[in-house]
Design an enzyme around this catalytic site. Sequence first.
Site, PDB file in Angstrom:
ATOM      1  N   LYS A  28      72.538 -58.776  79.376  1.00  0.00           N
ATOM      2  CA  LYS A  28      72.094 -58.394  80.854  1.00  0.00           C
ATOM      3  C   LYS A  28      73.210 -57.681  81.317  1.00  0.00           C
ATOM      4  CE  LYS A  28      69.315 -60.681  82.857  1.00  0.00           C
ATOM      5  NZ  LYS A  28      68.371 -61.621  83.516  1.00  0.00           N
ATOM      6  N   ASN A  63      58.308 -64.531  93.751  1.00  0.00           N
ATOM      7  CA  ASN A  63      59.295 -65.399  92.583  1.00  0.00           C
ATOM      8  C   ASN A  63      59.515 -66.509  93.479  1.00  0.00           C
ATOM      9  OD1 ASN A  63      58.920 -63.460  90.715  1.00  0.00           O
ATOM     10  ND2 ASN A  63      61.129 -62.636  91.120  1.00  0.00           N
ATOM     11  N   PHE A  94      72.702 -61.892  88.548  1.00  0.00           N
ATOM     12  CA  PHE A  94      72.380 -63.312  88.432  1.00  0.00           C
ATOM     13  C   PHE A  94      71.411 -63.294  87.047  1.00  0.00           C
ATOM     14  CE2 PHE A  94      74.635 -66.459  90.895  1.00  0.00           C
ATOM     15  CZ  PHE A  94      75.532 -65.682  91.700  1.00  0.00           C
ATOM     16  N   ASP A 124      59.469 -58.100  89.622  1.00  0.00           N
ATOM     17  CA  ASP A 124      59.544 -57.131  88.640  1.00  0.00           C
ATOM     18  C   ASP A 124      58.507 -56.007  88.784  1.00  0.00           C
ATOM     19  OD1 ASP A 124      61.782 -57.861  87.361  1.00  0.00           O
ATOM     20  OD2 ASP A 124      60.655 -59.262  86.182  1.00  0.00           O
ATOM     21  N   LYS A 137      72.841 -53.391  82.207  1.00  0.00           N
ATOM     22  CA  LYS A 137      72.937 -53.123  83.435  1.00  0.00           C
ATOM     23  C   LYS A 137      74.201 -52.531  83.822  1.00  0.00           C
ATOM     24  CE  LYS A 137      69.292 -56.486  85.151  1.00  0.00           C
ATOM     25  NZ  LYS A 137      68.400 -56.474  86.052  1.00  0.00           N
ATOM     26  N   LYS A 141      41.438 -57.682 103.682  1.00  0.00           N
ATOM     27  CA  LYS A 141      41.556 -58.831 102.575  1.00  0.00           C
ATOM     28  C   LYS A 141      40.211 -58.423 101.408  1.00  0.00           C
ATOM     29  CE  LYS A 141      40.625 -63.572 102.174  1.00  0.00           C
ATOM     30  NZ  LYS A 141      40.093 -64.933 102.642  1.00  0.00           N
ATOM     31  N   PRO A 159      61.721 -50.726  91.471  1.00  0.00           N
ATOM     32  CA  PRO A 159      63.297 -50.168  91.092  1.00  0.00           C
ATOM     33  C   PRO A 159      64.261 -51.499  90.746  1.00  0.00           C
ATOM     34  CG  PRO A 159      62.893 -50.073  93.268  1.00  0.00           C
ATOM     35  CD  PRO A 159      61.538 -50.306  92.667  1.00  0.00           C
ATOM     36  N   ASP A 160      64.939 -51.214  89.687  1.00  0.00           N
ATOM     37  CA  ASP A 160      66.162 -52.336  89.872  1.00  0.00           C
ATOM     38  C   ASP A 160      67.212 -52.165  90.725  1.00  0.00           C
ATOM     39  OD1 ASP A 160      68.473 -53.908  88.663  1.00  0.00           O
ATOM     40  OD2 ASP A 160      67.116 -54.196  86.773  1.00  0.00           O
ATOM     41  N   ILE A 161      67.458 -52.972  91.722  1.00  0.00           N
ATOM     42  CA  ILE A 161      68.266 -52.680  92.814  1.00  0.00           C
ATOM     43  C   ILE A 161      69.633 -53.018  92.264  1.00  0.00           C
ATOM     44  CG2 ILE A 161      69.152 -53.714  94.916  1.00  0.00           C
ATOM     45  CD1 ILE A 161      66.114 -54.990  95.309  1.00  0.00           C
TER      46      ILE A 161
HETATM   47  O1  C5P Z   1      66.440 -58.135  84.857  1.00  0.00           O
HETATM   48  P1  C5P Z   1      66.751 -59.491  85.530  1.00  0.00           P
HETATM   49  O2  C5P Z   1      65.577 -59.713  86.558  1.00  0.00           O
HETATM   50  O3  C5P Z   1      66.496 -60.753  84.460  1.00  0.00           O
HETATM   51  O4  C5P Z   1      67.941 -59.270  86.196  1.00  0.00           O
HETATM   52  C1  C5P Z   1      68.413 -60.441  87.077  1.00  0.00           C
HETATM   53  C2  C5P Z   1      69.241 -59.627  87.954  1.00  0.00           C
HETATM   54  O5  C5P Z   1      68.935 -58.458  88.626  1.00  0.00           O
HETATM   55  C3  C5P Z   1      69.752 -60.368  89.045  1.00  0.00           C
HETATM   56  O6  C5P Z   1      71.010 -60.377  89.568  1.00  0.00           O
HETATM   57  C4  C5P Z   1      68.687 -59.894  90.302  1.00  0.00           C
HETATM   58  O7  C5P Z   1      68.875 -59.867  91.652  1.00  0.00           O
HETATM   59  C5  C5P Z   1      68.865 -58.344  89.899  1.00  0.00           C
HETATM   60  N1  C5P Z   1      67.533 -57.445  89.977  1.00  0.00           N
HETATM   61  C6  C5P Z   1      67.583 -56.528  90.955  1.00  0.00           C
HETATM   62  N2  C5P Z   1      66.282 -55.638  90.961  1.00  0.00           N
HETATM   63  C7  C5P Z   1      65.515 -55.801  90.361  1.00  0.00           C
HETATM   64  C8  C5P Z   1      65.184 -56.840  89.386  1.00  0.00           C
HETATM   65  C9  C5P Z   1      66.461 -57.677  89.171  1.00  0.00           C
HETATM   66  O8  C5P Z   1      68.384 -56.318  91.644  1.00  0.00           O
HETATM   67  N3  C5P Z   1      64.032 -55.158  90.414  1.00  0.00           N
END
Ligand code: C5P
Length: 403
Positions: free
Chosen positions: A347, A210, A333, A282, A351, A292, A309-311
Amino acid sequence: MQSLLNKKILLGISGGIAAYKTPELARLLIQGGASVQVVMTEAAQQFVTPVTMQALTGNPVYLSQWDSTIPNNMAHIELSRSADAIVIAPASADLMAKISLGLADDLLSTLCLARDCPLLIAPAMNKQMWEHAATQRSAQRLNANGVALLGPASGFQACGEVGMGRMLEPSEIAEQVIAFFQKKSLIGKKVLITAGPTFEAIDPVRGITNHSSGKMGFAIARAALEAGAQVHLIAGPCTLETPLEASGKIIRTNVTSAKEMHTAAMNAADCDVFFAVAAVADWGIAKPSKEKIKRQGKEAPNIEFNANPDILVDVAQTAKTKNGKPHPYCVGFAAESTDLEAHASEKRKRKGIPMVVGNIGPDTFGSDLNELLVVDDAGSKKIAKAEKLQLARQLIQLVAKKI
Ligand code: C5P
């Protein structure tokens, strides 16, 4: 940004070879907006000349307590009364011993005794001198007297030895002086930050990532340290230097993939505040290739992705309530291309976190400037365009009020 604007710093120099770096420190303090007034011991003048310091600071350099050009002949009182802080770099073993005992037999030591402002010293000496029980006792006494010791560091020494006793670099001393003047709103708090991008390997040479320079996350780390917090910074691949490393109050964990960042964050989730600033990928690659992947004519490979996973959500789910507030207090953020406020509010609810900070404007990636929209239970509030460190300091003060 001039973080030392309107600050008057009395810069003391004692006799040590590290004094050759003090002109650079004076320059950095002046660049930060401070006015610098130099006082040198007799021994210091063997290593750097008063003329050098005068030319750099634009101020006369004081060398003796017997200077008859100062009104009332009270240099020790006059100089320390007008200063916001005294910074001594280098501070020799002899000077440390002297001021730790309250001795005052030259202008600099007399100023330290007569001061009513903070005193910060950057010790510099040979490692045997630093390790000597007498110097360690001086350091303890100075600590107990409320003197801030900046360093020393370990490393290569002018005498050819390697060890503890090296003066911090001028930039590190200047950073710590700046930090010293910031509001201490997070003393005793633990702050966890994810910053930078993640990188998901397709094979040993390719991957997806990203856009993220890491600058905002690193600025928040620095602002949290300045506010007195203990910081754990989990950084994706980026080339930024660890902020205020010499303070000894920051742990940095470098990670590559989102899964590694997730593991590191979950291990450190027992904190007071979590800032999820990282631009986390994501999707990860389901089966990264160990070799390779060879190009096969015009055929493009089919790559299978897995959701990462969403941290932020996972750390937020560990939160407990402490004094009626979520602990850790989680800040997410949002970088959106449209309708920032609506997306940030959505969001925040989705979340299950108390605060989301939106990046305003399309050109924030890699830039030193940003503009923020803070969305919490009280509604939304803009933080006007400024350097990222300045924004980070404002954000830290906002969050400090919440916890
Ligand atoms: O869901 P989205 O990616 O738009 O949300 C952004 C926020 O979620 C940011 O604070 C980002 O650091 C956190 N995030 C995370 N783990 C992920 C995706 C997003 O901690 N896999």
